[in-house]
Design a protein around this motif. Structure first.
Motif, PDB file in Angstrom:
ATOM      1  N   PRO B 291      -3.929 -10.494   7.452  1.00 46.34           N
ATOM      2  CA  PRO B 291      -3.386 -11.841   7.237  1.00 46.34           C
ATOM      3  C   PRO B 291      -3.199 -12.187   5.760  1.00 46.34           C
ATOM      4  N   PHE B 292      -3.973 -11.531   4.901  1.00 46.16           N
ATOM      5  CA  PHE B 292      -3.894 -11.864   3.477  1.00 46.16           C
ATOM      6  C   PHE B 292      -2.798 -11.066   2.757  1.00 46.16           C
ATOM      7  N   ALA B 293      -2.257 -10.029   3.417  1.00 47.48           N
ATOM      8  CA  ALA B 293      -1.306  -9.127   2.757  1.00 47.48           C
ATOM      9  C   ALA B 293      -0.167  -9.839   2.020  1.00 47.48           C
ATOM     10  N   PRO B 294       0.459 -10.891   2.619  1.00 49.53           N
ATOM     11  CA  PRO B 294       1.588 -11.513   1.912  1.00 49.53           C
ATOM     12  C   PRO B 294       1.219 -12.096   0.552  1.00 49.53           C
ATOM     13  N   ARG B 295      -0.053 -12.428   0.360  1.00 54.81           N
ATOM     14  CA  ARG B 295      -0.444 -13.054  -0.907  1.00 54.81           C
ATOM     15  C   ARG B 295      -1.241 -12.093  -1.787  1.00 54.81           C
ATOM     16  N   CYS B 296      -1.458 -10.881  -1.323  1.00 58.74           N
ATOM     17  CA  CYS B 296      -2.351  -9.966  -2.007  1.00 58.74           C
ATOM     18  C   CYS B 296      -1.570  -9.163  -3.047  1.00 58.74           C
ATOM     19  N   ASP B 297      -2.072  -9.138  -4.292  1.00 57.56           N
ATOM     20  CA  ASP B 297      -1.341  -8.406  -5.340  1.00 57.56           C
ATOM     21  C   ASP B 297      -1.628  -6.910  -5.295  1.00 57.56           C
ATOM     22  N   ARG B 298      -2.519  -6.506  -4.405  1.00 57.72           N
ATOM     23  CA  ARG B 298      -2.831  -5.073  -4.346  1.00 57.72           C
ATOM     24  C   ARG B 298      -2.404  -4.466  -3.008  1.00 57.72           C
ATOM     25  N   SER B 299      -1.590  -5.196  -2.244  1.00 58.82           N
ATOM     26  CA  SER B 299      -1.257  -4.708  -0.907  1.00 58.82           C
ATOM     27  C   SER B 299      -0.374  -3.455  -0.994  1.00 58.82           C
ATOM     28  N   ILE B 300      -0.579  -2.564  -0.044  1.00 64.12           N
ATOM     29  CA  ILE B 300       0.228  -1.356   0.061  1.00 64.12           C
ATOM     30  C   ILE B 300       0.979  -1.402   1.394  1.00 64.12           C
ATOM     31  N   ALA B 301       1.756  -0.400   1.643  1.00 60.91           N
ATOM     32  CA  ALA B 301       2.639  -0.422   2.805  1.00 60.91           C
ATOM     33  C   ALA B 301       1.913  -0.740   4.110  1.00 60.91           C
ATOM     34  N   ILE B 302       0.781  -0.097   4.334  1.00 58.26           N
ATOM     35  CA  ILE B 302       0.097  -0.220   5.619  1.00 58.26           C
ATOM     36  C   ILE B 302      -0.450  -1.634   5.869  1.00 58.26           C
ATOM     37  N   CYS B 303      -0.683  -2.378   4.761  1.00 60.27           N
ATOM     38  CA  CYS B 303      -1.321  -3.696   4.858  1.00 60.27           C
ATOM     39  C   CYS B 303      -0.544  -4.644   5.749  1.00 60.27           C
ATOM     40  N   SER B 304       0.788  -4.570   5.714  1.00 60.67           N
ATOM     41  CA  SER B 304       1.564  -5.506   6.502  1.00 60.67           C
ATOM     42  C   SER B 304       1.912  -4.938   7.881  1.00 60.67           C
ATOM     43  N   GLN B 305       1.433  -3.709   8.165  1.00 60.98           N
ATOM     44  CA  GLN B 305       1.773  -3.087   9.451  1.00 60.98           C
ATOM     45  C   GLN B 305       0.583  -3.019  10.392  1.00 60.98           C
ATOM     46  N   GLU B 306      -0.590  -2.907   9.846  1.00 61.07           N
ATOM     47  CA  GLU B 306      -1.758  -2.672  10.680  1.00 61.07           C
ATOM     48  C   GLU B 306      -2.925  -3.489  10.156  1.00 61.07           C
ATOM     49  N   ALA B 307      -3.616  -4.161  11.059  1.00 63.10           N
ATOM     50  CA  ALA B 307      -4.763  -4.948  10.614  1.00 63.10           C
ATOM     51  C   ALA B 307      -5.888  -4.010  10.214  1.00 63.10           C
ATOM     52  N   PRO B 308      -6.526  -4.270   9.069  1.00 63.40           N
ATOM     53  CA  PRO B 308      -7.615  -3.393   8.639  1.00 63.40           C
ATOM     54  C   PRO B 308      -8.837  -3.606   9.515  1.00 63.40           C
ATOM     55  N   MET B 309      -9.595  -2.543   9.736  1.00 63.51           N
ATOM     56  CA  MET B 309     -10.831  -2.665  10.493  1.00 63.51           C
ATOM     57  C   MET B 309     -11.915  -3.208   9.585  1.00 63.51           C
ATOM     58  N   LEU B 310     -12.866  -3.895  10.219  1.00 61.43           N
ATOM     59  CA  LEU B 310     -13.984  -4.412   9.459  1.00 61.43           C
ATOM     60  C   LEU B 310     -15.003  -3.277   9.329  1.00 61.43           C
ATOM     61  N   LEU B 311     -15.117  -2.715   8.117  1.00 62.34           N
ATOM     62  CA  LEU B 311     -15.981  -1.559   7.921  1.00 62.34           C
ATOM     63  C   LEU B 311     -17.303  -1.992   7.319  1.00 62.34           C
ATOM     64  N   THR B 312     -18.338  -1.301   7.733  1.00 59.27           N
ATOM     65  CA  THR B 312     -19.670  -1.713   7.341  1.00 59.27           C
ATOM     66  C   THR B 312     -20.292  -0.690   6.393  1.00 59.27           C
ATOM     67  N   ASN B 313     -20.867  -1.220   5.340  1.00 58.51           N
ATOM     68  CA  ASN B 313     -21.642  -0.366   4.453  1.00 58.51           C
ATOM     69  C   ASN B 313     -22.966  -1.078   4.221  1.00 58.51           C
ATOM     70  N   GLY B 314     -23.963  -0.689   4.958  1.00 57.70           N
ATOM     71  CA  GLY B 314     -25.228  -1.423   4.904  1.00 57.70           C
ATOM     72  C   GLY B 314     -25.022  -2.809   5.468  1.00 57.70           C
ATOM     73  N   SER B 315     -25.293  -3.818   4.653  1.00 54.07           N
ATOM     74  CA  SER B 315     -25.104  -5.177   5.126  1.00 54.07           C
ATOM     75  C   SER B 315     -23.777  -5.742   4.606  1.00 54.07           C
ATOM     76  N   HIS B 316     -23.039  -4.904   3.923  1.00 55.83           N
ATOM     77  CA  HIS B 316     -21.780  -5.350   3.337  1.00 55.83           C
ATOM     78  C   HIS B 316     -20.646  -4.948   4.277  1.00 55.83           C
ATOM     79  N   ARG B 317     -19.855  -5.925   4.726  1.00 65.17           N
ATOM     80  CA  ARG B 317     -18.737  -5.611   5.599  1.00 65.17           C
ATOM     81  C   ARG B 317     -17.458  -6.044   4.905  1.00 65.17           C
TER      82      ARG B 317
END
Lengths: 307, 329
Positions: B291-317
């Motif tokens: 949802p943030f891709a249209p306003r994101c200055d670091r978005s790449i091609a896939i950002c507007s095609q596929e929703a990113p998964m919520l990935l977990t690293n310890g307690s950081h998601r």
């Protein structure tokens, strides 16, 4: 509290004084007089009659005479109904108008509020639509259509109640009360519905729901007060209008109320009678507005201070 | 949805929560698959800008959504799914086990009822107290939220209170039943800045005393920094990033979180630095991507095609195609 009532009564007195003055002079400004419509009478007789009713005096002297009379609760003689004074005419008609009027207001409030609440709680349900139809019919169809229609059905066909008159006891009053109540049922139900829908959207109602006290308690304890405030504001003046009689109802149902007298009096330039009934209506209106304000202040603490 | 690690003793587990509003022309997805846990005694912040769906999460949990709102997903609390309770079952939970403080204290109290009656009501219904006993507890609670002269003030009406005092009344009302969870929907937004801190500290302090867990919804990162243990960053109805408070402020990963932090004024540091802004405005139109891709200055091609998964690293998601890759590593 007493100061509030005292001030409102004082204000009401001033309003009434203005009403008396205005009505008195406007009545005299209208062309014609009490006896100009009657069959030809000789100038001598006319002068004699004019003198009896003090119509030969300058208008301002008539006014002083009238106001003096008012101070002793003398509303003056009727120029149309000989041997009757205005006080007597009002005293004989008012009880009928008041009885019918009060019952009509009670019926209209109960039914109107119930329909409005039902409509607001089940929006766009069959109940809501049914209440809406009653509302439209009640407002749109005039009394002189509904009245005779009900006479045909309930009096002539079914024979449950008399067609009119006052001989039938309480039964004779059922139809006039219903017919008089109908437009008010319509108006009150619409008013209640929209007011309740608005109240249901209030944040404090959401707070009440969040407390988990059950929908019934939410509605009775939190929604109803806010809903009824505008309804009460309407009921005050509406009651004043209703209990001072309705010419239509009284004509259709042959009732001896004062609504008919008022219209007759205006047509016949019966100055004292017109003044008397206007005064009565004005006084009632002022009084009922004060009562309405007191009830509203009792419900809404924000209305209590300052005024 | 990726399975989120379940903390064994989570007080409230929200899984794949969706809130939609049916309009005549369209269906609005206000909350779009949000999952999180709330642990005992913790203060969880939910931040996001207007329209990010943060308040609707709370309303969904309390069964207070507008008439055209629908929920999907699961919110487990004490073995019950809050989203599937009957109105009667829900009424047993809300107001007693879980309560809420609203954003606008000026309109949240009933103007026609004495403050004491509004507080006592919950005790009378939930605990079956007499009116007198309930009033006594209500007065004691008003005292605890530091309303001066509580005996007299309980008899007053809401319009006789200031905004800050009304919010204290709301907090008293919410904590009166010692709920396990307190939901706070922007509780300080409508208040003066000086009052904000007091009210915030009051919530934190009372919650700690009663062991109540708090979900604090706000758009104010200052509020988050002051009160929260853990933060959920929401955008477009989806979780962008979730982290412990220190992690989020020190090492924000998601471009949106970074943008939010740059837009926050700081007392220290160079005075002349301009505040950062995030270009564009939130849009209700939703493509398949982030949802943030249209306003994101670091978005790449896939950002507007596929929703990113919520990935977990310890307690950081974190849900981001760009930043998330090494988080999972």
């Amino acid at each position: 509290m007493l100061r509030f009532i005292g001030k409102r009564l004082w204000d009401g007195g001033l309003t009434l004084a203005a009403l008396i003055t205005l009505t008195f002079f406007v009545m005299r400004l209208a062309p014609g007089g009490p006896f100009s419509k009657s069959r030809k009478i000789s100038p001598e007789v006319l002068a004699n009659i004019q003198k009896t009713y003090h119509l030969d005096e300058p208008v301002w002297m008539q006014f002083v005479r009238y106001v003096k009379g008012l101070l002793t609760f003398d509303l003056g003689p009727s120029t149309r109904f000989r041997d009757y004074d205005v006080g007597g005419i009002i005293a004989s008609g008012l009880p009928w108008s008041v009885t019918i009027g009060i019952w009509a207001i009670i019926v209209a409030s109960l039914v109107g509020i119930a329909l409005g609440v039902a409509g607001a709680m089940r929006r766009n349900s069959p109940t809501d639509y049914a209440a809406g139809i009653v509302g439209i019919v009640g407002v749109a169809v005039p009394i002189f259509v509904i009245g005779p229609l009900m006479q045909v059905i309930f009096a002539l066909r079914l024979g449950w109640v008399p067609v009119g008159g006052i001989e039938g006891g309480w039964r004779a009053l059922v139809l006039p009360i219903l017919v008089l109540a109908l437009p008010n049922i319509a108006y009150i139900s619409r008013l209640t519905r929209s007011s309740m829908i608005e109240t249901l959207r209030e944040n404090y109602v959401r707070t009440a729901r969040a407390k988990g006290i059950g929908e019934r308690r939410v509605v009775w304890g939190h929604v109803l007060k806010g809903t009824l405030l505008p309804v009460i504001a309407y009921l005050g003046p509406a009651t004043a209008a209703i209990i001072t009689g309705s010419i239509l109802i009284e004509t259709i149902f042959a009732l001896p109320g004062i609504g008919r007298h008022f219209v007759d009096a205006a047509l016949n330039r019966d100055y004292p009678l017109v003044m008397g009934i206007t005064l009565l209506y004005g006084a009632l209106l002022i009084l009922l507005n004060i009562v309405t304000d007191l009830i509203r202040a009792w419900i809404d603490p924000r209305l209590r201070n300052g005024r | 949805m990726p399975s989120t690690p379940m903390t064994a003793d989570a007080l409230l587990s929200v899984r794949d929560l969706r809130v939609t509003f049916r309009l005549p022309q369209a269906e609005i997805r206000a909350v779009d698959g949000v999952s999180f846990d709330l642990n005992r005694g913790e203060v969880l912040g939910i931040v996001g800008e207007s329209g990010s769906g943060k308040s609707q999460i709370l309303f969904a949990l309390m069964g207070l959504l507008a008439g055209n709102g629908r929920t999907a997903g699961e919110a487990m609390f004490g073995g019950r799914n809050l989203l599937a309770l009957s109105p009667r079952e829900l009424d047993r939970v809300r107001g007693s086990e879980m309560s809420i403080v609203f954003q606008d204290p000026m309109t949240a109290l009933n103007p026609y009822k004495r403050v004491g009656d509004q507080l006592a009501e919950g005790l009378i219904v939930h605990r079956g107290l007499s009116r007198d006993a309930a009033w006594k507890e209500a007065v004691a609670m008003l005292d605890r939220v530091r309303i001066p002269d509580p005996v007299a003030r309980a008899k007053a009406y809401p319009h006789q209170f200031s905004g800050g005092m009304r919010q204290r009344v709301m907090i008293a009302m919410a904590l009166l039943m010692k709920p396990a969870i307190l939901l706070a929907d922007e509780p300080t937004t409508a208040l003066d800045v000086t009052i904000q801190a007091q009210v915030l500290d009051l919530i934190a302090e009372l919650a700690r005393e009663t062991g109540t867990a708090v979900i604090l919804v706000t758009h104010d990162l200052g509020v988050v920094a002051r009160a929260c243990d853990r933060v959920l960053v929401l955008y477009g109805g989806q979780v962008m990033e979730e982290a412990a408070i220190d992690t989020l402020f020190d090492r924000p990963r998601h471009p949106y979180t970074q943008g939010l932090l740059e837009a926050m004024p700081r007392l220290e540091g160079e005075e002349t630095a301009r505040l950062g802004t995030i270009p564009g405005t939130p849009s209700a139109r939703r493509g398949p991507g982030c949802p943030f891709a249209p306003r994101c200055d670091r978005s790449i091609a896939i950002c507007s095609q596929e929703a990113p998964m919520l990935l977990t690293n310890g307690s950081h998601r974190i849900a981001c195609h760009v930043e998330g890759a090494d988080a999972a590593a």
